[in-house]
Design a protein around this motif. Structure first.
Motif, short mmCIF file in Angstrom:
data_model
loop_
_atom_site.label_atom_id
_atom_site.label_comp_id
_atom_site.label_asym_id
_atom_site.label_seq_id
_atom_site.Cartn_x
_atom_site.Cartn_y
_atom_site.Cartn_z
N TYR A 1 126.17 33.47 17.29
CA TYR A 1 126.06 33.06 18.68
C TYR A 1 127.38 32.11 18.83
O TYR A 1 127.88 31.31 18.44
CB TYR A 1 124.99 31.89 18.61
N PRO A 2 127.94 32.41 20.07
CA PRO A 2 129.23 31.88 20.66
C PRO A 2 128.70 30.50 20.96
O PRO A 2 127.62 30.45 21.71
CB PRO A 2 129.55 32.63 21.74
N LYS B 1 131.82 29.72 16.94
CA LYS B 1 130.60 30.62 16.76
C LYS B 1 130.02 30.26 15.44
O LYS B 1 130.46 29.97 14.47
CB LYS B 1 131.18 31.94 16.79
#
Length: 90
Positions: free
Chosen positions: A46-47, A42
């Motif tokens: 945001y992954p 991540k």
């Protein structure tokens, strides 16, 4: 890390995805923070997908560099990595 056998070999869980760090350029902001072999899970909120993309906004996917470009020189960002069999935030 699109290959499920490599993810399994690294010890990632089925619900974890990300990209493996293979080289860190000397003098970059990642130097001394990330290590070769880390898996970036991540960046900020945001992954990271196994193909190196993030869902940047609704229906907008792009390279993980989009998360970096949101920051100015000197700013920090959180990065979650899988290192030594466990997830950790740097």
């Amino acid at each position: 890390l699109e290959n499920p056998q490599i993810r399994k070999h690294l010890g990632l869980k089925d619900d974890q995805s990300g990209v493996m760090v293979t080289k860190i350029a000397f003098g970059t902001s990642a130097h001394g923070v990330l290590k070769e072999g880390d898996v970036i899970l991540k960046m900020d909120e945001y992954p990271v997908a196994n193909n190196g993309t993030i869902a940047f906004a609704k229906n907008i996917h792009g390279d993980i560099s989009l998360a970096v470009h949101k920051h100015h020189v000197g700013e920090t960002m959180q990065v979650e990595v899988f290192r030594n069999g466990a997830a950790q935030t740097l």
